[in-house]
Design a protein around this motif. Structure first.
Motif, PDB file in Angstrom:
ATOM      1  N   LEU A  58     -18.365  42.577 -12.639  1.00 41.04           N
ATOM      2  CA  LEU A  58     -17.022  42.253 -12.617  1.00 41.04           C
ATOM      3  C   LEU A  58     -16.204  43.161 -11.894  1.00 41.04           C
ATOM      4  CD1 LEU A  58     -16.508  40.818 -16.396  1.00 41.04           C
ATOM      5  CD2 LEU A  58     -16.669  39.638 -14.109  1.00 41.04           C
ATOM      6  N   ASP A  59     -16.654  44.592 -11.727  1.00 43.55           N
ATOM      7  CA  ASP A  59     -15.786  45.443 -11.115  1.00 43.55           C
ATOM      8  C   ASP A  59     -15.963  45.407  -9.672  1.00 43.55           C
ATOM      9  OD1 ASP A  59     -15.007  46.575 -13.482  1.00 43.55           O
ATOM     10  OD2 ASP A  59     -16.778  47.800 -13.600  1.00 43.55           O
ATOM     11  N   THR A  60     -16.777  44.670  -9.094  1.00 39.63           N
ATOM     12  CA  THR A  60     -16.899  44.684  -7.761  1.00 39.63           C
ATOM     13  C   THR A  60     -16.444  43.392  -7.236  1.00 39.63           C
ATOM     14  OG1 THR A  60     -19.049  43.563  -7.896  1.00 39.63           O
ATOM     15  CG2 THR A  60     -19.387  45.694  -7.816  1.00 39.63           C
ATOM     16  N   SER A  61     -15.805  43.327  -5.966  1.00 36.55           N
ATOM     17  CA  SER A  61     -15.056  42.370  -5.440  1.00 36.55           C
ATOM     18  C   SER A  61     -15.033  42.272  -3.902  1.00 36.55           C
ATOM     19  CB  SER A  61     -13.439  42.107  -5.957  1.00 36.55           C
ATOM     20  OG  SER A  61     -12.874  43.089  -5.283  1.00 36.55           O
ATOM     21  N   PRO A  62     -14.902  41.180  -3.351  1.00 31.40           N
ATOM     22  CA  PRO A  62     -14.802  40.938  -1.962  1.00 31.40           C
ATOM     23  C   PRO A  62     -13.779  41.550  -1.317  1.00 31.40           C
ATOM     24  CG  PRO A  62     -14.676  38.850  -3.058  1.00 31.40           C
ATOM     25  CD  PRO A  62     -14.798  39.780  -4.012  1.00 31.40           C
ATOM     26  N   LEU A  63     -12.787  41.646  -2.221  1.00 30.13           N
ATOM     27  CA  LEU A  63     -11.318  42.374  -1.852  1.00 30.13           C
ATOM     28  C   LEU A  63     -11.072  43.545  -2.557  1.00 30.13           C
ATOM     29  CD1 LEU A  63      -9.496  38.982  -1.687  1.00 30.13           C
ATOM     30  CD2 LEU A  63     -10.225  40.141   0.384  1.00 30.13           C
ATOM     31  N   GLU A  64     -11.182  44.676  -2.038  1.00 32.01           N
ATOM     32  CA  GLU A  64     -10.896  45.931  -2.741  1.00 32.01           C
ATOM     33  C   GLU A  64      -9.563  45.816  -3.218  1.00 32.01           C
ATOM     34  OE1 GLU A  64     -12.198  49.230  -4.313  1.00 32.01           O
ATOM     35  OE2 GLU A  64     -13.258  48.172  -3.058  1.00 32.01           O
ATOM     36  N   GLY A  65      -9.408  46.344  -4.698  1.00 25.09           N
ATOM     37  CA  GLY A  65      -8.241  46.319  -5.300  1.00 25.09           C
ATOM     38  C   GLY A  65      -7.616  44.792  -5.878  1.00 25.09           C
ATOM     39  N   GLY A  83      -2.020  30.181 -13.821  1.00 22.29           N
ATOM     40  CA  GLY A  83      -2.157  31.295 -12.619  1.00 22.29           C
ATOM     41  C   GLY A  83      -2.759  30.311 -11.419  1.00 22.29           C
ATOM     42  N   ARG A  84      -3.664  29.490 -11.440  1.00 23.81           N
ATOM     43  CA  ARG A  84      -3.954  28.970 -10.395  1.00 23.81           C
ATOM     44  C   ARG A  84      -3.145  28.060  -9.540  1.00 23.81           C
ATOM     45  NH1 ARG A  84      -8.914  28.039 -12.127  1.00 23.81           N
ATOM     46  NH2 ARG A  84      -8.186  26.441 -13.709  1.00 23.81           N
ATOM     47  N   SER A  85      -2.015  27.494 -10.656  1.00 17.82           N
ATOM     48  CA  SER A  85      -0.996  26.713 -10.031  1.00 17.82           C
ATOM     49  C   SER A  85       0.011  27.608  -9.208  1.00 17.82           C
ATOM     50  CB  SER A  85      -0.045  26.095 -10.966  1.00 17.82           C
ATOM     51  OG  SER A  85       0.913  25.507 -10.654  1.00 17.82           O
ATOM     52  N   TRP A  86       0.292  28.845  -9.695  1.00 13.38           N
ATOM     53  CA  TRP A  86       0.973  29.734  -8.853  1.00 13.38           C
ATOM     54  C   TRP A  86       0.414  30.226  -7.813  1.00 13.38           C
ATOM     55  CZ3 TRP A  86       1.591  33.447 -13.919  1.00 13.38           C
ATOM     56  CH2 TRP A  86       2.688  32.971 -14.553  1.00 13.38           C
ATOM     57  N   ALA A  87      -1.051  30.477  -7.844  1.00 14.36           N
ATOM     58  CA  ALA A  87      -1.670  30.840  -6.492  1.00 14.36           C
ATOM     59  C   ALA A  87      -1.546  29.604  -5.280  1.00 14.36           C
ATOM     60  CB  ALA A  87      -3.285  31.041  -6.857  1.00 14.36           C
ATOM     61  N   VAL A  88      -1.821  28.350  -5.858  1.00 12.82           N
ATOM     62  CA  VAL A  88      -1.884  27.248  -4.740  1.00 12.82           C
ATOM     63  C   VAL A  88      -0.300  27.131  -4.274  1.00 12.82           C
ATOM     64  CG1 VAL A  88      -2.083  24.877  -4.829  1.00 12.82           C
ATOM     65  CG2 VAL A  88      -3.476  25.949  -5.901  1.00 12.82           C
ATOM     66  N   ARG A  89       0.568  27.248  -5.007  1.00 14.33           N
ATOM     67  CA  ARG A  89       1.931  27.165  -4.737  1.00 14.33           C
ATOM     68  C   ARG A  89       2.732  28.412  -3.925  1.00 14.33           C
ATOM     69  NH1 ARG A  89       5.641  25.686  -9.150  1.00 14.33           N
ATOM     70  NH2 ARG A  89       3.895  26.804 -10.432  1.00 14.33           N
ATOM     71  N   GLY A  90       1.854  29.258  -4.035  1.00 16.73           N
ATOM     72  CA  GLY A  90       2.239  30.695  -3.212  1.00 16.73           C
ATOM     73  C   GLY A  90       3.210  31.437  -4.259  1.00 16.73           C
ATOM     74  N   VAL A  91       3.304  31.212  -5.432  1.00 13.02           N
ATOM     75  CA  VAL A  91       4.377  31.887  -6.321  1.00 13.02           C
ATOM     76  C   VAL A  91       3.781  33.251  -6.512  1.00 13.02           C
ATOM     77  CG1 VAL A  91       5.012  32.017  -8.592  1.00 13.02           C
ATOM     78  CG2 VAL A  91       4.910  29.895  -7.370  1.00 13.02           C
ATOM     79  N   ILE A  92       2.317  33.560  -6.741  1.00 10.86           N
ATOM     80  CA  ILE A  92       1.759  34.905  -6.495  1.00 10.86           C
ATOM     81  C   ILE A  92       1.113  35.116  -5.360  1.00 10.86           C
ATOM     82  CG2 ILE A  92       1.586  35.088  -9.158  1.00 10.86           C
ATOM     83  CD1 ILE A  92      -0.974  34.366  -8.990  1.00 10.86           C
ATOM     84  N   GLU A  93       0.930  36.308  -4.937  1.00 10.33           N
ATOM     85  CA  GLU A  93       0.074  36.689  -3.902  1.00 10.33           C
ATOM     86  C   GLU A  93      -1.328  36.452  -4.251  1.00 10.33           C
ATOM     87  OE1 GLU A  93      -1.324  40.083  -0.652  1.00 10.33           O
ATOM     88  OE2 GLU A  93       0.244  40.623  -2.101  1.00 10.33           O
ATOM     89  N   ALA A  94      -2.112  35.563  -3.556  1.00 11.20           N
ATOM     90  CA  ALA A  94      -3.470  35.251  -3.777  1.00 11.20           C
ATOM     91  C   ALA A  94      -4.244  34.763  -2.815  1.00 11.20           C
ATOM     92  CB  ALA A  94      -3.643  34.190  -4.846  1.00 11.20           C
ATOM     93  N   ARG A  95      -5.409  35.066  -2.732  1.00 10.25           N
ATOM     94  CA  ARG A  95      -6.376  34.562  -1.653  1.00 10.25           C
ATOM     95  C   ARG A  95      -7.544  33.755  -2.174  1.00 10.25           C
ATOM     96  NH1 ARG A  95      -6.342  39.871   2.018  1.00 10.25           N
ATOM     97  NH2 ARG A  95      -4.242  39.616   2.620  1.00 10.25           N
ATOM     98  N   VAL A 103      -6.542  37.819  -6.960  1.00 10.81           N
ATOM     99  CA  VAL A 103      -5.266  38.196  -6.951  1.00 10.81           C
ATOM    100  C   VAL A 103      -5.085  39.857  -6.937  1.00 10.81           C
ATOM    101  CG1 VAL A 103      -3.169  38.370  -8.331  1.00 10.81           C
ATOM    102  CG2 VAL A 103      -4.588  36.291  -8.309  1.00 10.81           C
ATOM    103  N   PRO A 104      -4.250  40.303  -6.148  1.00 11.06           N
ATOM    104  CA  PRO A 104      -3.971  41.901  -6.336  1.00 11.06           C
ATOM    105  C   PRO A 104      -4.082  42.265  -7.667  1.00 11.06           C
ATOM    106  CG  PRO A 104      -2.574  40.884  -4.672  1.00 11.06           C
ATOM    107  CD  PRO A 104      -3.162  39.862  -5.311  1.00 11.06           C
ATOM    108  N   ALA A 105      -4.815  43.339  -7.995  1.00 12.19           N
ATOM    109  CA  ALA A 105      -4.698  44.050  -9.228  1.00 12.19           C
ATOM    110  C   ALA A 105      -3.234  44.292  -9.825  1.00 12.19           C
ATOM    111  CB  ALA A 105      -5.806  45.219  -9.477  1.00 12.19           C
ATOM    112  N   ASP A 106      -2.491  44.703  -9.002  1.00 13.17           N
ATOM    113  CA  ASP A 106      -1.109  45.243  -9.363  1.00 13.17           C
ATOM    114  C   ASP A 106      -0.088  44.151  -9.086  1.00 13.17           C
ATOM    115  OD1 ASP A 106      -0.965  44.871  -6.587  1.00 13.17           O
ATOM    116  OD2 ASP A 106      -0.065  46.856  -6.415  1.00 13.17           O
ATOM    117  N   GLU A 107      -0.510  42.707  -8.980  1.00 16.46           N
ATOM    118  CA  GLU A 107       0.369  41.857  -8.907  1.00 16.46           C
ATOM    119  C   GLU A 107       1.043  41.370 -10.317  1.00 16.46           C
ATOM    120  OE1 GLU A 107       2.458  38.488  -6.783  1.00 16.46           O
ATOM    121  OE2 GLU A 107       1.540  40.266  -6.219  1.00 16.46           O
ATOM    122  N   LEU A 108       2.393  41.261 -10.265  1.00 13.63           N
ATOM    123  CA  LEU A 108       3.000  40.973 -11.511  1.00 13.63           C
ATOM    124  C   LEU A 108       3.201  39.307 -11.626  1.00 13.63           C
ATOM    125  CD1 LEU A 108       5.576  43.714 -11.673  1.00 13.63           C
ATOM    126  CD2 LEU A 108       3.660  43.607 -12.984  1.00 13.63           C
TER     127      LEU A 108
END
Length: 118
Positions: A58-65, A83-95, A103-108
């Motif tokens: 769980l500490d390893t990710s394809p995207l650092e941080g 969270g998935r809805s926010w990601a799909v709609r672009g409300v939060i930064e997500a890939r 999601v970036p670890a520091d994303e609010l």
């Protein structure tokens, strides 16, 4: 238990996972069907690298941080579906990487940024 990662609800560390995969590779190589094992060998190698690093899967990710969406939701107290809805709609930064959202670890979450989520 440090370095233990839940895999399908069962605590297992990366070294134990690698040992299980090695045994399955041996079993398949010795079987009369000679099933393909290259994909298992790649997973075994990755598990050994993780075990040697002292990190958990769980500490390893394809995207650092970045964190998997479900883990990020746990940290911020949001439901996975939200969270998935926010990601799909672009409300939060997500890939999306493969089938998983990251999601970036520091994303609010939007409610902590003073931003409306809908």
């Amino acid at each position: 238990m440090a370095g233990v990662t839940p895999v399908v609800g069962v605590p297992i560390d990366a070294e134990e996972l690698a040992d299980i995969l090695a045994a399955e590779i041996d079993r398949r190589l010795l079987s009369s069907t000679r099933q393909r094992v290259d994909h298992l060998a790649r997973i075994e190698h990755r598990a050994r690298v993780i075990a040697d690093s002292g990190k958990t899967v769980l500490d390893t990710s394809p995207l650092e941080g970045w964190l998997p969406l479900t883990r990020w939701c746990e940290r911020v107290g949001a439901h996975d579906r939200t969270g998935r809805s926010w990601a799909v709609r672009g409300v939060i930064e997500a890939r999306k990487v493969g089938k998983s959202w990251w999601v970036p670890a520091d994303e609010l979450p939007p409610d902590r940024r003073g931003r409306n989520d809908g």
